[in-house]
Motif scaffolding. Structure first.
Motif, PDB file in Angstrom:
ATOM      1  N   LEU A   7      40.178  34.066  21.451  1.00  0.00           N
ATOM      2  CA  LEU A   7      39.752  34.465  22.778  1.00  0.00           C
ATOM      3  C   LEU A   7      40.339  33.569  23.866  1.00  0.00           C
ATOM      4  O   LEU A   7      40.313  33.910  25.037  1.00  0.00           O
ATOM      5  CB  LEU A   7      38.218  34.457  22.876  1.00  0.00           C
ATOM      6  N   ARG A   8      40.880  32.409  23.466  1.00  0.00           N
ATOM      7  CA  ARG A   8      41.478  31.511  24.449  1.00  0.00           C
ATOM      8  C   ARG A   8      42.987  31.744  24.608  1.00  0.00           C
ATOM      9  O   ARG A   8      43.632  31.018  25.365  1.00  0.00           O
ATOM     10  CB  ARG A   8      41.221  30.060  24.046  1.00  0.00           C
ATOM     11  N   SER A   9      43.532  32.725  23.928  1.00  0.00           N
ATOM     12  CA  SER A   9      44.966  32.979  24.074  1.00  0.00           C
ATOM     13  C   SER A   9      45.237  33.542  25.469  1.00  0.00           C
ATOM     14  O   SER A   9      44.464  34.348  25.981  1.00  0.00           O
ATOM     15  CB  SER A   9      45.452  33.965  23.016  1.00  0.00           C
ATOM     16  N   PRO A  10      46.338  33.115  26.104  1.00  0.00           N
ATOM     17  CA  PRO A  10      46.643  33.592  27.459  1.00  0.00           C
ATOM     18  C   PRO A  10      46.691  35.116  27.577  1.00  0.00           C
ATOM     19  O   PRO A  10      46.226  35.674  28.565  1.00  0.00           O
ATOM     20  CB  PRO A  10      48.011  32.962  27.741  1.00  0.00           C
ATOM     21  N   LYS A  11      47.252  35.770  26.555  1.00  0.00           N
ATOM     22  CA  LYS A  11      47.363  37.224  26.621  1.00  0.00           C
ATOM     23  C   LYS A  11      45.991  37.889  26.642  1.00  0.00           C
ATOM     24  O   LYS A  11      45.730  38.784  27.448  1.00  0.00           O
ATOM     25  CB  LYS A  11      48.177  37.749  25.440  1.00  0.00           C
ATOM     26  N   LEU A  12      45.089  37.434  25.763  1.00  0.00           N
ATOM     27  CA  LEU A  12      43.769  38.054  25.721  1.00  0.00           C
ATOM     28  C   LEU A  12      42.947  37.701  26.947  1.00  0.00           C
ATOM     29  O   LEU A  12      42.157  38.518  27.423  1.00  0.00           O
ATOM     30  CB  LEU A  12      43.036  37.645  24.444  1.00  0.00           C
ATOM     31  N   ILE A  13      43.110  36.503  27.465  1.00  0.00           N
ATOM     32  CA  ILE A  13      42.399  36.140  28.696  1.00  0.00           C
ATOM     33  C   ILE A  13      42.856  37.040  29.838  1.00  0.00           C
ATOM     34  O   ILE A  13      42.039  37.520  30.638  1.00  0.00           O
ATOM     35  CB  ILE A  13      42.610  34.654  29.028  1.00  0.00           C
ATOM     36  N   ALA A  14      44.169  37.285  29.916  1.00  0.00           N
ATOM     37  CA  ALA A  14      44.683  38.183  30.954  1.00  0.00           C
ATOM     38  C   ALA A  14      44.116  39.587  30.777  1.00  0.00           C
ATOM     39  O   ALA A  14      43.724  40.244  31.763  1.00  0.00           O
ATOM     40  CB  ALA A  14      46.209  38.219  30.901  1.00  0.00           C
ATOM     41  N   ASN A  15      44.046  40.053  29.536  1.00  0.00           N
ATOM     42  CA  ASN A  15      43.467  41.377  29.278  1.00  0.00           C
ATOM     43  C   ASN A  15      41.998  41.424  29.662  1.00  0.00           C
ATOM     44  O   ASN A  15      41.514  42.419  30.232  1.00  0.00           O
ATOM     45  CB  ASN A  15      43.626  41.746  27.806  1.00  0.00           C
ATOM     46  N   GLN A  16      41.261  40.343  29.348  1.00  0.00           N
ATOM     47  CA  GLN A  16      39.846  40.294  29.697  1.00  0.00           C
ATOM     48  C   GLN A  16      39.641  40.302  31.202  1.00  0.00           C
ATOM     49  O   GLN A  16      38.699  40.922  31.707  1.00  0.00           O
ATOM     50  CB  GLN A  16      39.207  39.043  29.090  1.00  0.00           C
ATOM     51  N   LEU A  17      40.510  39.602  31.932  1.00  0.00           N
ATOM     52  CA  LEU A  17      40.417  39.598  33.391  1.00  0.00           C
ATOM     53  C   LEU A  17      40.527  41.014  33.945  1.00  0.00           C
ATOM     54  O   LEU A  17      39.736  41.428  34.801  1.00  0.00           O
ATOM     55  CB  LEU A  17      41.516  38.716  33.989  1.00  0.00           C
ATOM     56  N   MET A  18      41.508  41.762  33.443  1.00  0.00           N
ATOM     57  CA  MET A  18      41.681  43.131  33.919  1.00  0.00           C
ATOM     58  C   MET A  18      40.521  44.017  33.498  1.00  0.00           C
ATOM     59  O   MET A  18      40.071  44.873  34.267  1.00  0.00           O
ATOM     60  CB  MET A  18      43.006  43.696  33.396  1.00  0.00           C
ATOM     61  N   ASP A  19      40.012  43.813  32.280  1.00  0.00           N
ATOM     62  CA  ASP A  19      38.868  44.596  31.824  1.00  0.00           C
ATOM     63  C   ASP A  19      37.631  44.319  32.670  1.00  0.00           C
ATOM     64  O   ASP A  19      36.826  45.222  32.932  1.00  0.00           O
ATOM     65  CB  ASP A  19      38.566  44.295  30.354  1.00  0.00           C
ATOM     66  N   CYS A  20      37.469  43.066  33.077  1.00  0.00           N
ATOM     67  CA  CYS A  20      36.327  42.715  33.931  1.00  0.00           C
ATOM     68  C   CYS A  20      36.342  43.535  35.218  1.00  0.00           C
ATOM     69  O   CYS A  20      35.309  44.054  35.649  1.00  0.00           O
ATOM     70  CB  CYS A  20      36.358  41.224  34.277  1.00  0.00           C
ATOM     71  N   ILE A  21      37.520  43.636  35.828  1.00  0.00           N
ATOM     72  CA  ILE A  21      37.638  44.353  37.097  1.00  0.00           C
ATOM     73  C   ILE A  21      37.623  45.858  36.903  1.00  0.00           C
ATOM     74  O   ILE A  21      36.928  46.590  37.625  1.00  0.00           O
ATOM     75  CB  ILE A  21      38.934  43.938  37.829  1.00  0.00           C
ATOM     76  N   ASN A  22      38.358  46.348  35.918  1.00  0.00           N
ATOM     77  CA  ASN A  22      38.546  47.792  35.770  1.00  0.00           C
ATOM     78  C   ASN A  22      37.440  48.494  34.997  1.00  0.00           C
ATOM     79  O   ASN A  22      37.207  49.690  35.196  1.00  0.00           O
ATOM     80  CB  ASN A  22      39.888  48.076  35.085  1.00  0.00           C
ATOM     81  N   THR A  23      36.780  47.774  34.090  1.00  0.00           N
ATOM     82  CA  THR A  23      35.762  48.400  33.237  1.00  0.00           C
ATOM     83  C   THR A  23      34.368  47.840  33.484  1.00  0.00           C
ATOM     84  O   THR A  23      33.412  48.595  33.669  1.00  0.00           O
ATOM     85  CB  THR A  23      36.134  48.211  31.751  1.00  0.00           C
ATOM     86  N   GLY A  24      34.242  46.518  33.477  1.00  0.00           N
ATOM     87  CA  GLY A  24      32.921  45.914  33.600  1.00  0.00           C
ATOM     88  C   GLY A  24      32.329  45.996  34.988  1.00  0.00           C
ATOM     89  O   GLY A  24      31.149  46.345  35.159  1.00  0.00           O
TER      90      GLY A  24
END
Length: 218
Positions: A111-128
């Motif tokens: 979960l600390r990988s840069p790629k997954l963190i970037a994906n989580q950031l977008m999911d926070c805005i677009n989905t959450g």
């Protein structure tokens, strides 16, 4: 090789196998070959047709688990609660859901990988954030909330509670973690969103301890 007529079915089968193995063994102990072997009738080439890397399959598994255990969807149809109460209930569920807890415990380091963190950031805005906005707007209609910038409030709340306060992304001791949680309570109380009460603070503390206990054992 004959063309796969049902690629979406193959993708779901891969996700089924990966989810099972990640939860049973953990991310670090599960290889792509393990997933292929578990399916029995899939080649590594076919796997890579659907998922380019191990990080991609982990991201897909996390998204699936999040959808299956979405506390906002579970709360939307509850009757007898105003918008603020629904938002509190959804947040309480998000930090006490055992399915999500097991998922986070099984694959904490990735979960600390840069790629997954970037994906989580977008999911926070677009989905959450839209889920939070739904309850904020409901609260503004029923009078339980008065928020000046509802969309921006939803986005920052989602980002801070899923990223900044995450004990996986930012590893801190329980005292510092709870100081962060109390800071969020004061911050959002100040803009008219009293979402973090003593019950949620207690849930956050228990959530942090469980994640940290798992990390010490792994």
């Amino acid at each position: 090789m004959p063309r796969n007529k049902y690629p979406e079915i193959t993708e779901q089968r891969i996700l089924d196998a990966a989810t099972k193995l990640f939860l049973e063994r953990g991310w670090e102990q599960t290889t792509i070959q393990d997933i292929v072997d578990d399916l029995g009738d899939l080649t590594r080439g076919a796997f890579y047709h659907h998922f380019k890397s191990k990080a991609d399959i982990i991201d897909a598994v996390l998204n699936r688990l999040a959808l299956e255990n979405n506390p906002f969807e579970q709360t939307k149809d509850i009757t007898g609660l105003n918008g603020l109460e629904k938002l509190k209930n959804a947040f309480l569920l998000s930090f006490t859901n055992q399915g999500q807890m097991d998922a986070i415990k099984s694959i904490p380091s990735i979960l600390r990988s840069p790629k997954l963190i970037a994906n989580q950031l977008m999911d926070c805005i677009n989905t959450g954030a839209p889920d939070i906005l739904f309850f904020i707007e409901e609260g503004m209609k029923d009078g339980s909330l008065s928020i000046k910038y509802p969309k921006q409030t939803a986005e920052t709340l989602m980002l801070l509670t899923n990223m900044w306060i995450s004990p996986v992304i930012f590893a801190v001791d329980t005292e510092e973690y709870m100081n962060k949680a109390r800071h969020l309570r004061e911050l959002y109380n100040g803009i008219g969103l009293p979402i973090i009460d003593e019950q949620i603070l207690t849930a956050l503390e228990q959530f942090h301890k469980e994640i940290c206990d798992q990390n010490r054992l792994s």
